[in-house]
Design a protein around this motif. Sequence first.
Motif, PDB file in Angstrom:
ATOM      1  N   ASP A  70       0.860  -1.187   0.000  1.00 19.25           N
ATOM      2  CA  ASP A  70       0.000   0.000   0.000  1.00 19.25           C
ATOM      3  C   ASP A  70       0.897   1.238   0.000  1.00 19.25           C
ATOM      4  OD1 ASP A  70       0.938   0.322   2.591  1.00 19.25           O
ATOM      5  OD2 ASP A  70      -0.952  -0.166   3.555  1.00 19.25           O
ATOM      6  N   GLU A  71       0.290   2.407  -0.002  1.00 18.91           N
ATOM      7  CA  GLU A  71       1.071   3.636  -0.068  1.00 18.91           C
ATOM      8  C   GLU A  71       1.900   3.854   1.172  1.00 18.91           C
ATOM      9  OE1 GLU A  71      -1.952   3.361  -1.148  1.00 18.91           O
ATOM     10  OE2 GLU A  71      -2.095   4.335  -3.107  1.00 18.91           O
ATOM     11  N   ILE A  72       1.383   3.405   2.305  1.00 20.44           N
ATOM     12  CA  ILE A  72       2.118   3.613   3.555  1.00 20.44           C
ATOM     13  C   ILE A  72       3.403   2.793   3.507  1.00 20.44           C
ATOM     14  CG2 ILE A  72       2.000   3.373   6.053  1.00 20.44           C
ATOM     15  CD1 ILE A  72      -1.031   3.715   5.841  1.00 20.44           C
ATOM     16  N   GLY A 101     -11.266  -0.808  -7.831  1.00 18.17           N
ATOM     17  CA  GLY A 101     -10.775  -1.825  -8.744  1.00 18.17           C
ATOM     18  C   GLY A 101     -11.873  -2.068  -9.763  1.00 18.17           C
ATOM     19  N   CYS A 102     -11.546  -2.788 -10.822  1.00 15.64           N
ATOM     20  CA  CYS A 102     -12.599  -3.098 -11.793  1.00 15.64           C
ATOM     21  C   CYS A 102     -13.763  -3.767 -11.078  1.00 15.64           C
ATOM     22  CB  CYS A 102     -12.069  -4.043 -12.866  1.00 15.64           C
ATOM     23  SG  CYS A 102     -10.820  -3.297 -13.909  1.00 15.64           S
ATOM     24  N   SER A 103     -13.414  -4.810 -10.326  1.00 17.26           N
ATOM     25  CA  SER A 103     -14.440  -5.577  -9.616  1.00 17.26           C
ATOM     26  C   SER A 103     -15.243  -4.698  -8.669  1.00 17.26           C
ATOM     27  CB  SER A 103     -13.765  -6.700  -8.839  1.00 17.26           C
ATOM     28  OG  SER A 103     -12.497  -6.297  -8.353  1.00 17.26           O
ATOM     29  N   SER A 104     -14.602  -3.706  -8.108  1.00 15.95           N
ATOM     30  CA  SER A 104     -15.263  -2.884  -7.100  1.00 15.95           C
ATOM     31  C   SER A 104     -16.305  -1.931  -7.680  1.00 15.95           C
ATOM     32  CB  SER A 104     -14.225  -2.111  -6.284  1.00 15.95           C
ATOM     33  OG  SER A 104     -13.520  -2.985  -5.436  1.00 15.95           O
ATOM     34  N   GLY A 126     -11.311  -7.021  -4.945  1.00 16.62           N
ATOM     35  CA  GLY A 126     -10.390  -7.697  -5.861  1.00 16.62           C
ATOM     36  C   GLY A 126      -9.177  -8.212  -5.102  1.00 16.62           C
ATOM     37  N   ASP A 127      -8.303  -8.891  -5.788  1.00 14.17           N
ATOM     38  CA  ASP A 127      -7.118  -9.427  -5.123  1.00 14.17           C
ATOM     39  C   ASP A 127      -6.211  -8.313  -4.622  1.00 14.17           C
ATOM     40  OD1 ASP A 127      -7.169  -9.284  -7.991  1.00 14.17           O
ATOM     41  OD2 ASP A 127      -5.134 -10.055  -8.053  1.00 14.17           O
ATOM     42  N   GLY A 128      -6.167  -7.198  -5.359  1.00  9.22           N
ATOM     43  CA  GLY A 128      -5.383  -6.070  -4.891  1.00  9.22           C
ATOM     44  C   GLY A 128      -6.093  -5.360  -3.754  1.00  9.22           C
ATOM     45  N   ASP A 129      -7.341  -5.105  -3.953  1.00  3.34           N
ATOM     46  CA  ASP A 129      -8.140  -4.372  -2.978  1.00  3.34           C
ATOM     47  C   ASP A 129      -8.184  -5.097  -1.632  1.00  3.34           C
ATOM     48  OD1 ASP A 129     -10.010  -2.030  -2.757  1.00  3.34           O
ATOM     49  OD2 ASP A 129     -11.419  -3.614  -2.224  1.00  3.34           O
ATOM     50  N   ALA A 130      -8.363  -6.400  -1.668  1.00  4.68           N
ATOM     51  CA  ALA A 130      -8.520  -7.155  -0.424  1.00  4.68           C
ATOM     52  C   ALA A 130      -7.190  -7.557   0.186  1.00  4.68           C
ATOM     53  CB  ALA A 130      -9.345  -8.409  -0.671  1.00  4.68           C
TER      54      ALA A 130
HETATM   55  C1  LIG Z   1      -5.346   4.827  -2.151  1.00  9.50           C
HETATM   56  C2  LIG Z   1      -5.337   4.275  -3.520  1.00  9.50           C
HETATM   57  N1  LIG Z   1      -4.238   3.667  -3.966  1.00  9.50           N
HETATM   58  C3  LIG Z   1      -4.187   3.161  -5.203  1.00  9.50           C
HETATM   59  C4  LIG Z   1      -5.259   3.281  -6.032  1.00  9.50           C
HETATM   60  C5  LIG Z   1      -5.139   2.758  -7.435  1.00  9.50           C
HETATM   61  N2  LIG Z   1      -5.814   1.492  -7.608  1.00  9.50           N
HETATM   62  C6  LIG Z   1      -7.109   1.445  -7.920  1.00  9.50           C
HETATM   63  S1  LIG Z   1      -7.685  -0.120  -8.092  1.00  9.50           S
HETATM   64  C7  LIG Z   1      -6.147  -0.757  -7.793  1.00  9.50           C
HETATM   65  C8  LIG Z   1      -5.878  -2.236  -7.822  1.00  9.50           C
HETATM   66  C9  LIG Z   1      -6.985  -2.988  -8.387  1.00  9.50           C
HETATM   67  O1  LIG Z   1      -6.718  -4.336  -8.329  1.00  9.50           O
HETATM   68  P1  LIG Z   1      -7.797  -5.363  -7.816  1.00  9.50           P
HETATM   69  O2  LIG Z   1      -8.262  -5.006  -6.453  1.00  9.50           O
HETATM   70  O3  LIG Z   1      -7.220  -6.712  -7.985  1.00  9.50           O
HETATM   71  O4  LIG Z   1      -9.060  -5.118  -8.750  1.00  9.50           O
HETATM   72  P2  LIG Z   1      -9.265  -5.448 -10.274  1.00  9.50           P
HETATM   73  O5  LIG Z   1      -9.185  -4.153 -10.988  1.00  9.50           O
HETATM   74  O6  LIG Z   1      -8.216  -6.416 -10.694  1.00  9.50           O
HETATM   75  O7  LIG Z   1     -10.650  -6.023 -10.295  1.00  9.50           O
HETATM   76  C10 LIG Z   1      -5.238   0.244  -7.552  1.00  9.50           C
HETATM   77  C11 LIG Z   1      -3.827  -0.018  -7.270  1.00  9.50           C
HETATM   78  C12 LIG Z   1      -6.396   3.934  -5.539  1.00  9.50           C
HETATM   79  N3  LIG Z   1      -7.500   4.103  -6.245  1.00  9.50           N
HETATM   80  N4  LIG Z   1      -6.403   4.412  -4.295  1.00  9.50           N
END
Ligand SMILES: Cc1ncc(C[n+]2csc(CCOP(=O)(O)OP(=O)(O)O)c2C)c(N)n1
Lengths: 614, 614, 343, 343
Positions: free
Chosen positions: B291-293, C59-62, C101-105
């Motif tokens: 994450d950013e932190i 995220g896209c999923s979100s 999403g995998d990044g979000d979670a």
């Molecule tokens: C505080 C913050 N950091 C970074 C982002 C940029 N960001 C938006 S979605 C995302 C990752 C998305 O990945 P995932 O959760 O796997 O969802 P997917 O798009 O693959 O469904 C990032 C890094 C943001 N919107 N806010």
Amino acid sequence: MAKNSKVIKREEVVIRFSGDSGDGMQLTGTLFSDTAALFGNDLSTFPDYPAEIRAPQGTVGGVSGFQIHLGHSEINTPGDYADVLVAMNPAAIKANAIWVKPGGTIIFDKDNFTEKNIERAGYISDPIAEEKLENYNIIPAPISSMVREALKDFGLDPKSVLRTKNMFALGMVYWLFDRKLKYTEQYFDKKFANKPEIAEANKVALRKGYYYAETIEALNPVIIIEPAQIDPGIYRNICGNTATAWGFLAAAEKAGLKTFIGSYPITPATGILEEMALRKDLGVKSFQAEDEIAGICTALGASFAGYLAVTSTSGPGLALKSEAIGLAVMAELPVVIVDVQRGGPSTGLPTKTEQADLLQALYGRNGESPVVVIAASTPSNCFHYAFTAAKIAIEHMTPVILLTDGYLANGTEPWKIPEMKDLPEIKPPYAEKNDIPFLPYKRDCERLVRAWAVPGTPGLEHRIGGLEKTMKGTVSYIPENHEQMVRIRADKVARIADEIPDLAVWGESSGDLLLTGWGGSQGYLMTAANELREEGYKVSLVCFNFINPLPKNVREVFSKFTKIAVAELNLGQFADYLRIKYPEFDYHKINKVQGMPFTIKEIKENCIKILEDE
Amino acid sequence: MAKNSKVIKREEVVIRFSGDSGDGMQLTGTLFSDTAALFGNDLSTFPDYPAEIRAPQGTVGGVSGFQIHLGHSEINTPGDYADVLVAMNPAAIKANAIWVKPGGTIIFDKDNFTEKNIERAGYISDPIAEEKLENYNIIPAPISSMVREALKDFGLDPKSVLRTKNMFALGMVYWLFDRKLKYTEQYFDKKFANKPEIAEANKVALRKGYYYAETIEALNPVIIIEPAQIDPGIYRNICGNTATAWGFLAAAEKAGLKTFIGSYPITPATGILEEMALRKDLGVKSFQAEDEIAGICTALGASFAGYLAVTSTSGPGLALKSEAIGLAVMAELPVVIVDVQRGGPSTGLPTKTEQADLLQALYGRNGESPVVVIAASTPSNCFHYAFTAAKIAIEHMTPVILLTDGYLANGTEPWKIPEMKDLPEIKPPYAEKNDIPFLPYKRDCERLVRAWAVPGTPGLEHRIGGLEKTMKGTVSYIPENHEQMVRIRADKVARIADEIPDLAVWGESSGDLLLTGWGGSQGYLMTAANELREEGYKVSLVCFNFINPLPKNVREVFSKFTKIAVAELNLGQFADYLRIKYPEFDYHKINKVQGMPFTIKEIKENCIKILEDE
Amino acid sequence: MNNMEENRTLNYTPKDFKSDQEVRWCPGCGDHAVLSAVQKALSELGIPKEKFAFISGIGCSSRFPYYMDTYGFHSIHGRAAAIASGVKTANPELSVWNITGDGDALAIGGNHFIHAVRRNIDIKIILFNNEIYGLTKGQYSPTSEKGLVTKTSPFGTVEEPFSVGEMVIGAKGKFFARTYDSNVALSTQIFSEAAKHKGTSVVEVLQNCVIFNDGIHDVVTGREVRDDRTIVLKDGQPMLFGKNNDKGLVLEGLKLKVVRLGENGVTEKDILVHDSHEPNPGIQYMLANMRYPDYPVALGIIRSVEGHTYEADVEEQIEKIQKKAKIRCMDDLLKSGSTWKVE
Amino acid sequence: MNNMEENRTLNYTPKDFKSDQEVRWCPGCGDHAVLSAVQKALSELGIPKEKFAFISGIGCSSRFPYYMDTYGFHSIHGRAAAIASGVKTANPELSVWNITGDGDALAIGGNHFIHAVRRNIDIKIILFNNEIYGLTKGQYSPTSEKGLVTKTSPFGTVEEPFSVGEMVIGAKGKFFARTYDSNVALSTQIFSEAAKHKGTSVVEVLQNCVIFNDGIHDVVTGREVRDDRTIVLKDGQPMLFGKNNDKGLVLEGLKLKVVRLGENGVTEKDILVHDSHEPNPGIQYMLANMRYPDYPVALGIIRSVEGHTYEADVEEQIEKIQKKAKIRCMDDLLKSGSTWKVE
Ligand SMILES: Cc1ncc(C[n+]2csc(CCOP(=O)(O)OP(=O)(O)O)c2C)c(N)n1
Ligand SMILES: Cc1ncc(C[n+]2csc(CCOP(=O)(O)OP(=O)(O)O)c2C)c(N)n1
Ligand code: SF4
Ligand code: SF4
Ligand SMILES: [Mg+2]
Ligand SMILES: [Mg+2]
């Protein structure tokens, strides 16, 4: 009162109890102030804890203090300098010598001035001599040996015996100020109902101290402080953190809402969470979150679900909440963020007070992200401003940052208990049931407030979120829509000025100097301004509680004075903010960044300098 | 050049390629601008991506654009309005109609104007008529069918055939501006070395488009833009994000340090991390944090360990980093935090540009927490300001926030490649090996900079941290020490003013109006100021890159003008900041918050209004 | 549910849960199918529409909540589990879904994820695992396979990925299930069970991102291979899989092993029988962790154990205290403890 | 280590690692003993003093670096694992220690903790688990037992605690050990092993907070009971414990079971033999999870598995790429790709 003693009357007096962390100074101070309050004095108290971890016994780092300022007239601060210092060990002398008024009384436990303790405190031989306190009223009392003697037949272990030392000292002070022992005795009877021997031991120590003082005649004259002229009513002592918590609870009851607090512990804000956690009787849901971000996010969730939602923290925690406060701005959900300011930057001085989070509260978010900022200014008015913060948040569907500080949070003062029926109504702007399809960002024209449609309500299903949206709630990248929404959000907050009270001037409405401040410095500024006026200076005072938006009459008030000074515990943040808002005035800055409140003297000297310059 | 064509010369022209996300407009634009650059034009480009997720094909939300502004004289912006619009589908017309100059040329793929696509774009029947574009130079070209015909013997699948449509369109535009096809042909030969039939197909489509344009004669006259007067040297096109990354790498090389970047992806800053991740050849350690932190914390760790450490993000990420930036202030470690600003608040308009994080950068931390704030102002000078940010961070042991924005990050322009030997030296303030015991907060008297003792160095073991400290590094709650340290940290940053260049005035050094701005608006402001001056107004321009501290000659510069206007893409944050710093001046605000840059017209109109008022 | 609502007939079809917003995911994105499955599952749950709250991060999923005609909150990156926890704690009557999403979670939101799971707060976490950051256009995620080449790992990642199920069980999780995007029937059934489970339910959806990580799950869930490379676990049923249902799982020492019926005398009786309700997570942990090519990837409900839920315990504690409380309103509180009267 | 240093004799005593700062923990706090054990372990490692970096967050335990005469960084709450990751990635030659508490590592710092573990970055995480927030004077933590009455849970917590070992393994952890404060010998040995292990080593120290959670571990580690309620695991040794070393652990089905030697014909041969190096975490997971009164609490090195470390893989990738790289300095980079000359 003892017979053969001189008696003098005094308007006010400052007493400081000081000893090792384990010496029970906080309790001693609290018992004294309760007794004084019951007697009818006005008062203000401030505990001075050591840094978070217990430092080694007998060292200056481990000194714990409790200061009480009581008087016959209005008392606004815990006082700068003490008339009486009770010092349980040499380190307490070391920590407090410069805070005793010249010629003041110093009572100390001479049994504790052992070579080892003297050395631990950083002295070579005699602390009194080394501090040049010989001309003070020095009362070396053999406290430890006296309690040992007095309790020798109690069958208590030595540790428990010595734990009553503080009551011996308290008894001496009661004699000095001609106070009754009854309240304190009752306290022990209640507290140790199951351990009557402990209760009795404390009571004996208390009485022995009282009689010892009477006997030695060194504590002469007895000082009498008559009860203050106080509004009739029922009173209690309250500290800022409890008052803050209760203010929210009162607002929730008035609004017909339940209360949720999502917080992560942090000094000096933890007391708010702790008080809320106790209030399960009132149905409070307190959520100890995994961090500050989860604190505000759970609160936002609860707010979305229709609660009065609060999150409490201190500066570093506010920094962590920045992003989520931005979401609250976009979602237009009511939430109150309490920042109990402490010394910064970073971890800084965590147990000390400061007013240096103001600009963070106003500007510490990405994008144009307006929030309401309110500051409480006395321990007890934390209740009022917490209530008001909640009222504004709910009625205007906006995050509100409530600033208090370490001094307000831990300080206590008597407070006239309000009746709930006398508090203003709070009306949540609920969506109408037949408001279908529900447009989440449709606003009332006057205040620009959107309606609150709580999940569970049939027919009002809708989506909100952090992306820019149209009135309907659809994500929109349309340039003009964005600009319009940015301006509406700013305007919505600005219009709250219509509902906040005008700035009140203490003193004449025009003059040579307008002393200005905000938040927790109020008591010090009032005392300083009063004294300056008494000394013939044309000084008036305004103290801000509403910071964004500012009251509507600021310009009018300011324009009546030749000079304006802004006093605050930082490098001049509020003064800078005023420059932005009212650039037509010139602001003289009075600043202090030492982790502690102003002294009256500092403020006065600065004001006089400003008055005399040019 | 085709024989029987009229030819006119123009000083500058703006071309916009626009189509569905899958239509390859970014490549088309890039190839055109490379060709123009090689020819010697000055230019500026800006890609206009759709929002993050691909919207359904053929809809306005899915339109992807690329704008190029090229000229014979200096070009400072990608241009407001297009002379030529290439629209691959009806949605591209919908999205761009208002951005075409009255009477401009619109080339479109008429084969793609099917009923379905027209409807998807939100039109009823004829987009050209509905937009009232009939009097424009409308060139409906049967692009799809022409490439299908041209490539029918290539044996390619229909999808691959249609993928060359963009090259057909590009060919037409090359003809119109009398450009050579060679560079583009080479590009395909190289790119598809392993798929010669694809390379050939693209080259054929390109040529067919060129000849088609020649044939139809509707694209008359051919427009010639002569090469610009450009400093001799070696040039390349560069976008802001790459320039930023390279600036850091250059600084590290000059300082003899290795580079670490700890970042979390976020639009529009991700490109910096991506570029750094590619630079393993130069030994860069890129850490994609959780994450950013963690981004800034890993960077702080690397900085502690002796690296040039960087973290890159956008507004919401900067909010999350707030607390750790405070730690960097306390630890006095060098670290650069890049904030590529985007539309806010909260998630806001993530793919759009804005300048609304300024106050967050300056004030978004608890306590008195001064950091250096610098803003880049053109895509290519991101290199210089990243270099400078790193130099200041290292030499002054301080966190530096570097502000860029979405417009700078993605925009490109030709850039004269510097030689490393011409860049200034960077000298890390390393502790001396015999500096024992090492006192971490001992400073040099002049600049107040502490020394950098890197773990691994024998004898210099020491402890730093976020609690207030004495010079020795011992935790201290002493009031006077805290105040002194707070003031030293502020002073340390303030003294950096000694090393930054004076503010330069573009235009006369006195006049009726000083137009003021900062960061990414520079190009627009310069063009506007130039035009105003040409129209006879006494307008000069200053554009700030150094924001905290400000250059030393601000007061002197400002005092020579009757009025001062501050133009920025927010509600007036820099103007407010100037009010704090130079309250003696009056600032007229010119603001826009639409997720996009100013137009020249907007700035000029506002300036004229300010000049004419009263 | 109050009486009025109980009288409503809830004959929903999936369409009732479609919002008026145009779905903006890329054509071919796996998210579309998950949306259908959720809408189908919800329409069959018998819960009034207004009781659903969908909370997502970024995220896209979100973007999911926008497409659902329920209460919805598209919040900030990584924080949805915390927001959902607040919603559910405040109003336990709501059916609260956390779309992530995998990044979000697991990247930015990892902490809220494990704490929600630990608290066993009754929210439904649907984790779209495409092993990539889709929305930001293709950087690796904490679930990306080691070595994956992405925009931020141009030479391949050097990080070992999390396994979602392992993480959930490590965080004291009581419900974990796995499905994949294109199996709408299985997904629907799992979502429905997840909704009924009292406690945090985590459902990992193997989801395809056609743009930035296309086909990443195909080696397991591809039409041709899926029968042999996945196993759908059903309670009380032997763990059999394969095109001909002739392969099975047995325990060898402390490890799972794939065997073939009929070979080496193995019969159906030797095959492990699935028990998602077993509190000891031992076997479930191994099942959740099975990876191709050594094992088939487990689908279905892997773990589903009853336990106290946070919000119910909170309610219970409040009820208990209120029963014997002396303080029943603010006036009581204000006057409690030591007070004195000034006349 | 460069040559000059190699020539130095490193005859350290624990005192060499004591800084000049007065130790400020409460008298009786378990932290004192841990400090001694760390100083002892370090003095024996043969690593030059200047190569140690101690990074901590905020908490009583996190004041640790001030008392060590090494490089130290007392950072902010919860972030030390990330800072330490940066230090180690930057300079793999350093021995990097992350000192943290149960709140610091598992509440606010949970995410950095699991990601450090997943990346297997070679830092030593010493987690002081007193099951309470000490520094802020006594609120419950994510490891506090359910029901614990604290300042923020005046009626008892309603949250199930994390188990540190379970979390570590769930996050792909490769080294997990457990000790308790007063066993300085065991702690010293474990710290030494942790230091030598290549990869993230997590050591949970059961630590007593005399002020806010006094005696919380006594039921297990109290002088009288510890022999019967703990088991010190040693590689290659049967898992025996008890005052008379007559109790042991066996496997029954998929669960561990406590047996007594001699009873029901149990002999030492039936007892499980410890293998911390087994990559499959199955048994280790169960060992880490053993709780009194059902089981003895496992001490010693429970899991210790070799694996790639993040920082080494990064170095390796850089080296590999640099070997064949065309760009070797900034001037190369600046001139790479398409450029043109203006004369
Ligand atoms: C505080 C913050 N950091 C970074 C982002 C940029 N960001 C938006 S979605 C995302 C990752 C998305 O990945 P995932 O959760 O796997 O969802 P997917 O798009 O693959 O469904 C990032 C890094 C943001 N919107 N806010
Ligand atoms: C951002 C932030 N949030 C909260 C705090 C307050 N805080 C300091 S230490 C701590 C918890 C300490 O608990 P633990 O990590 O278990 O350490 P211990 O004191 O028990 O050793 C908290 C909540 C802080 N300093 N910073
Ligand atoms: S980028 Fe990938 S995950 Fe996102 S919508 Fe497109 S296909 Fe789906
Ligand atoms: S409060 Fe507890 S953990 Fe902190 S120093 Fe004291 S005994 Fe140790
Ligand atoms: Mg993903
Ligand atoms: Mg702890």
